[in-house]
Design an enzyme around this catalytic site. Structure first.
Site, PDB file in Angstrom:
ATOM      1  N   GLY A  52       0.827  -1.202   0.000  1.00  0.00           N
ATOM      2  CA  GLY A  52       0.000   0.000   0.000  1.00  0.00           C
ATOM      3  C   GLY A  52       0.860   1.250   0.000  1.00  0.00           C
ATOM      4  O   GLY A  52       2.031   1.224  -0.377  1.00  0.00           O
ATOM      5  N   CYS A  53       0.288   2.351   0.440  1.00  0.00           N
ATOM      6  CA  CYS A  53       1.016   3.615   0.482  1.00  0.00           C
ATOM      7  C   CYS A  53       2.292   3.465   1.291  1.00  0.00           C
ATOM      8  O   CYS A  53       2.283   2.971   2.416  1.00  0.00           O
ATOM      9  CB  CYS A  53       0.126   4.699   1.090  1.00  0.00           C
ATOM     10  SG  CYS A  53       0.955   6.301   1.241  1.00  0.00           S
TER      11      CYS A  53
END
EC number: 1.8.4.11
Length: 232
Positions: A52-53
């Protein structure tokens, strides 16, 4: 990590109610086998992880004992496309990733992966993580050698067989060593520098809190920052 005022958390939760899932950590068993590179005489080792981020993944490993550096960046694609705006298209092959440099005399690759699967992200989300969607937010491990690749594959099989998660793990394991390209300077140490930003307060600060709770023995209060390494 700075303490978040309650009213800021309340406002962020109201604005992003679907992000509350980040508050939950999954306690999982460690890998059954240890990587040969984890020997006591080995020098610094590297792990490249996508979940993810990269803001949150970086923040987690910056608080892990034995980690000497955690750098946000891009892996899985070509250097010419390794820029935030380009990677954000989801068409470059890159994943937002974190390059974790660690001392195997203090922490093993197996423990790095245990933290990755338990508190750094949700390995059952396909091409997404919380509010972020697209292949650039996929769950993927980029082994730096065959030993790491075997440990990662075996660990995923172990966790799936034990049904640790309610859904199957979708984490990919790159079969060949992928190049890593550091992200732009403004992405480095982002969660530490912007603790009150709603996205950070809801999605990333809970990951760091879960690290402290679940992996107390590996917890380091003062994060190792990229800016400090650069003399900023």
């Amino acid at each position: 990590m700075l303490k978040r005022p309650a009213f800021i958390v309340a406002l962020a939760l109201a604005a992003f109610p679907y992000c509350a899932q980040a508050e939950t950590a999954v306690v999982i068993p460690p890998p059954q086998a240890a990587a040969p590179s984890d020997g006591k005489d080995a020098g610094l080792q590297t792990a490249v992880l996508a979940g993810g981020c990269f803001w949150g993944v970086q923040a987690v490993y910056q608080h892990v004992k034995g980690v000497t550096s955690a750098v946000s960046g891009y892996a899985g694609g070509a250097q010419k496309d390794a820029y935030y705006q380009t990677v954000g298209s989801g068409r470059t092959g890159h994943a937002e990733s974190v390059k974790v440099t660690y001392d195997p005399k203090q922490i093993s690759y197996g423990k790095i992966l245990q933290i990755y699967f338990s508190v750094a992200h949700d390995p059952t989300q396909l091409n997404a993580q919380g509010p972020d969607e697209g292949p650039q937010y996929r769950s993927e491990i980029f082994p730096q050698n065959e030993a790491q690749a075997k440990i990662a594959r075996d660990y995923i099989a172990q966790l799936n067989a034990a049904k640790v998660f309610k859904r199957p793990i979708v984490t990919k394991t790159e079969t060949m060593k992928a190049s890593f390209f550091p992200a732009e300077a403004y992405h480095q140490d982002y969660a530490t520098l912007h603790p009150y930003q709603p996205y950070i307060a809801i999605n990333d600060a809970p990951k760091v809190a879960n690290l402290k709770k679940v992996f107390a023995a590996e917890w380091r209060e003062k994060p190792v920052l990229v800016g400090e390494k650069m003399g900023e």
